[in-house]
Design a protein around this motif. Structure first.
Motif, PDB file in Angstrom:
ATOM      1  N   TRP A  36     -12.183  29.557 -59.807  1.00 49.17           N
ATOM      2  CA  TRP A  36     -12.995  28.960 -60.866  1.00 49.17           C
ATOM      3  C   TRP A  36     -12.425  27.610 -61.296  1.00 49.17           C
ATOM      4  N   TYR A  94     -17.379  26.889 -63.320  1.00 47.76           N
ATOM      5  CA  TYR A  94     -17.962  26.892 -61.982  1.00 47.76           C
ATOM      6  C   TYR A  94     -17.099  27.727 -61.047  1.00 47.76           C
ATOM      7  N   CYS A  95     -17.706  28.648 -60.337  1.00 51.75           N
ATOM      8  CA  CYS A  95     -16.954  29.371 -59.315  1.00 51.75           C
ATOM      9  C   CYS A  95     -17.045  28.612 -57.992  1.00 51.75           C
ATOM     10  N   TYR A  96     -16.121  28.920 -57.113  1.00 53.21           N
ATOM     11  CA  TYR A  96     -16.134  28.326 -55.781  1.00 53.21           C
ATOM     12  C   TYR A  96     -15.631  29.342 -54.766  1.00 53.21           C
ATOM     13  N   ASP A  98     -14.151  29.184 -50.554  1.00 54.35           N
ATOM     14  CA  ASP A  98     -13.807  28.396 -49.370  1.00 54.35           C
ATOM     15  C   ASP A  98     -14.058  29.241 -48.133  1.00 54.35           C
ATOM     16  N   ARG A 107     -16.198  24.120 -48.957  1.00 55.63           N
ATOM     17  CA  ARG A 107     -16.176  24.704 -50.292  1.00 55.63           C
ATOM     18  C   ARG A 107     -17.600  24.757 -50.827  1.00 55.63           C
ATOM     19  N   TYR A 108     -17.949  25.924 -51.332  1.00 60.73           N
ATOM     20  CA  TYR A 108     -19.259  26.125 -51.937  1.00 60.73           C
ATOM     21  C   TYR A 108     -19.094  26.375 -53.428  1.00 60.73           C
ATOM     22  N   TRP A 109     -20.119  25.973 -54.200  1.00 60.98           N
ATOM     23  CA  TRP A 109     -20.037  26.028 -55.651  1.00 60.98           C
ATOM     24  C   TRP A 109     -21.156  26.861 -56.270  1.00 60.98           C
TER      25      TRP A 109
END
Length: 119
Positions: A36, A94-96, A98, A107-109
């Motif tokens: 996060w 925001y979570c992420y 990899d 990396r996605y958000w």
């Protein structure tokens, strides 16, 4: 394409607790680090913490001892529990995740979730 959906968050009084959750979907592969970030009004986005694929968390100093990260690899989920909340924890979180494919990390958000700590 990996998609992240966040739930939870909201408003809490100082000293209170709340949780956030983030579910990843859209990929048959596994994920590496998950975690996060947060961004307070007028400030840069900062890392809150991350957790490795084998469940080892790290935290930024300002949240150590108050925030807890966990993940469930079977559900592609990462969770953040905020305890002893402080007004300075107010931010959009925001979570992420990899994901490494062919030696390339992407990396996605998540979409972001407001957390407000106020009496």
């Amino acid at each position: 394409q990996v998609q992240l959906v966040q739930t939870g968050g909201g408003s809490v009084q100082p000293g209170g607790s709340l949780g956030l959750s983030c579910v990843a979907s859209g990929s048959s592969g596994s994920y590496n680090a998950m975690g996060w970030y947060r961004q307070a009004p007028g400030k840069r986005r900062e890392l809150v913490g991350g957790i490795t694929s084998d469940g080892r968390p790290t935290y930024t100093d300002s949240v150590k001892g108050r925030f807890t990260l966990s993940r469930d690899n079977t559900k592609s989920t990462v969770n953040l529990t905020i305890n002893s909340a402080k007004p300075e924890d107010t931010a959009v979180y925001y979570c992420y995740v990899d994901q490494v494919i062919s030696a390339k990390n992407t990396r996605y958000w998540g979409q972001g979730t407001q957390v407000t700590v106020s009496s």
